[in-house]
Design a protein around this motif. Structure first.
Motif, short mmCIF file in Angstrom:
data_model
loop_
_atom_site.label_atom_id
_atom_site.label_comp_id
_atom_site.label_asym_id
_atom_site.label_seq_id
_atom_site.Cartn_x
_atom_site.Cartn_y
_atom_site.Cartn_z
N LEU A 343 0.83 -1.20 0.00
CA LEU A 343 0.00 0.00 0.00
C LEU A 343 0.87 1.25 0.00
N CYS A 344 1.91 1.26 0.80
CA CYS A 344 2.82 2.41 0.82
C CYS A 344 3.40 2.67 -0.56
N ALA A 345 3.81 1.62 -1.26
CA ALA A 345 4.39 1.77 -2.58
C ALA A 345 3.37 2.30 -3.57
N ALA A 346 2.14 1.79 -3.51
CA ALA A 346 1.09 2.24 -4.42
C ALA A 346 0.80 3.73 -4.23
N VAL A 347 0.77 4.16 -2.99
CA VAL A 347 0.50 5.58 -2.71
C VAL A 347 1.67 6.44 -3.17
N GLY A 348 2.89 5.99 -2.90
CA GLY A 348 4.06 6.76 -3.29
C GLY A 348 4.17 6.92 -4.80
N GLU A 349 3.76 5.90 -5.54
CA GLU A 349 3.77 6.01 -7.00
C GLU A 349 2.70 6.97 -7.50
N ALA A 350 1.57 7.01 -6.79
CA ALA A 350 0.47 7.88 -7.21
C ALA A 350 0.73 9.34 -6.89
N ALA A 402 -5.13 11.44 -6.50
CA ALA A 402 -4.01 10.52 -6.31
C ALA A 402 -4.43 9.35 -5.43
N GLY A 403 -5.30 9.62 -4.45
CA GLY A 403 -5.80 8.54 -3.60
C GLY A 403 -6.57 7.50 -4.39
N ILE A 404 -7.33 7.94 -5.37
CA ILE A 404 -8.07 7.01 -6.22
C ILE A 404 -7.11 6.11 -6.99
N VAL A 405 -6.11 6.72 -7.60
CA VAL A 405 -5.12 5.94 -8.36
C VAL A 405 -4.39 4.97 -7.43
N ALA A 406 -4.03 5.45 -6.24
CA ALA A 406 -3.32 4.59 -5.29
C ALA A 406 -4.16 3.40 -4.86
N PHE A 407 -5.42 3.66 -4.53
CA PHE A 407 -6.30 2.57 -4.09
C PHE A 407 -6.53 1.56 -5.23
N ALA A 408 -6.69 2.07 -6.45
CA ALA A 408 -6.88 1.16 -7.59
C ALA A 408 -5.63 0.30 -7.81
N THR A 409 -4.47 0.91 -7.70
CA THR A 409 -3.21 0.17 -7.84
C THR A 409 -3.10 -0.90 -6.77
#
Length: 419
Positions: A343-350, A402-409
């Protein structure tokens, strides 16, 4: 571009910004001050149906106060991921007066000002709820199908600002359904409290204590005939402050700091006489691993030990029971768990600079999962807790997207993609 970032970029390119923003503005517009959760639940039901979320179930945890849940079933070979948040918000008393004559005047108008969406509930926590729903829509738009299930549960009665409410009645009902086998148990839970897209694997615990000290009134000219409750309260407060210092000196948690207690209210006297009654209120912050029962017993010993007069009556109560009769338990999971890192990685990428590990300086309902069900849970969502419950409540649009993209990832990686 590596394969990992390619997924995030694919999702970012497919994001429908207008749909996502309209979703959050509509959510803010569905007023849901604690006790009126049904209004927002109705909005969510229509949105969940439109976004092809199945098995939607709306049921009252108290009369006319519903929870709503649903899920998107995967191909059947992946893990089950739950996004959960509370539907209720705090009140808006004074909001209109504070912003009178400005575009922020309507607390449910959701204006966009300087790249921010304003309104009650924007951060706490409708941006989180909407991010999770819009993330599923984003996966659909990108043509990504999941192996595992993504479940959603939106519960009422988390906030504590309205009389007779705020005892987590909604999540108690929901977790009871999991325990009864009516609802499938998740493998991992994201509770969408606002974190500015940090990931919180630990949170504080708390209890609130009300103390009533009763002595005996007497005419001011003959105080020796009375028993001064205000004077006794001074001794109690001095002992409590010393106790707080001792608590704080014991240990420091790397994510949420030190424990302490804070005296939050004092009332007494009122006549030209020896004060017969005095009341105190306090809140105690607990760290993971601290027992509410032990902390409360320790506190009561300090309070009673500070008053030497055996004729003084002391009553102690705990009005804010949550997952525990006395208050809310602290909670913590291993921050090295693979799903936390994922989850941390997905958020950091977004969004650059986000997705860091931090601790929650608030209490919310993850202990129902971590401590009661044994399910790992974190807090993560757009929004800044520091402006929530205030006239300044708003969410940054780019952080929300960005939160949407992170959660989808994260959904894709955690649940697995059907190739």
């Amino acid at each position: 571009m590596n394969t990992s970032n390619a997924l995030t970029e694919r999702l970012r390119a497919a994001l429908d910004r207008d749909d996502a923003i309209a979703l959050l503005r509509g959510a803010i517009g569905a007023e849901s001050i604690t006790g009126n959760e049904a209004n927002f639940a109705g909005f969510l039901e229509s949105q969940m149906k439109a976004r092809e979320i199945g098995d939607i179930h709306v049921s009252d945890f108290l009369p006319d106060r519903p929870n709503i849940r649903g899920e998107r079933k995967g191909a059947g070979s992946g893990k089950r991921l739950l996004f959960i948040g509370h539907t209720d918000t705090v009140h808006v008393d004074g909001w209109r007066e504070h912003w009178a004559g400005t575009e922020r005047e309507d607390p449910f108008g959701a204006p966009i000002i300087d790249g921010q969406i304003w309104g009650r509930g924007a951060g706490d926590l409708k941006a989180g709820i909407c991010s999770s729903l819009a993330a599923l829509t984003l996966l659909d738009k990108a043509g990504i199908k999941l192996k595992g299930d993504v479940a959603f549960a939106f519960v009422g009665d988390e906030e504590s600002g309205q009389p007779g409410t705020g005892v987590s009645a909604g999540i108690k009902d929901y977790t009871a359904s999991i325990e009864a086998g009516v609802v499938a148990k998740p493998d991992f839970t994201v509770y969408v409290e606002p974190t500015q897209l940090a990931v919180y694997p630990a949170q504080i615990g708390f209890f609130i204590t009300d103390i009533k000290i009763t002595g005996k009134s007497a005419y001011f000219g003959v105080p020796e005939l009375g028993r001064d409750a205000l004077k006794a309260s001074h001794a109690v407060m001095s002992a409590l402050w010393e106790h707080s210092d001792a608590i704080s000196a014991r240990t420091e948690h790397p994510l949420i700091g030190r424990g302490f207690l804070l005296i939050t209210g004092l009332s007494g006297g009122g006549f030209i006489a020896v004060p017969e009654e005095c009341t105190l209120s306090l809140i105690r912050k607990l760290l993971p691993g601290e027992s509410l029962d032990t902390a409360a017993a320790e506190l009561e010993s300090v309070i009673r030990g500070a008053v030497s007069d055996p004729e003084m009556k002391i009553e102690i109560s705990y009005p804010a029971g949550r997952d525990h009769a006395l208050g809310g338990s602290a909670a913590e999971i291993d921050q090295e768990l693979p799903e936390v890192s994922m989850l941390c990685a997905a958020v950091g990428e977004a969004m650059a600079g986000r997705g860091t590990i931090q601790g929650a300086p608030f209490w919310s309902e993850s202990p129902f999962f971590v401590n009661r069900l044994g399910v790992p849970a974190v807090y993560c969502a757009p929004g800044d807790i520091r402006n929530c419950h205030t006239f300044e409540e708003h969410v940054d649009v780019e952080e929300y997207l960005a939160g949407i993209v992170a959660f989808a990832t994260f959904m894709a990686r955690y649940c697995g993609i059907v190739e």
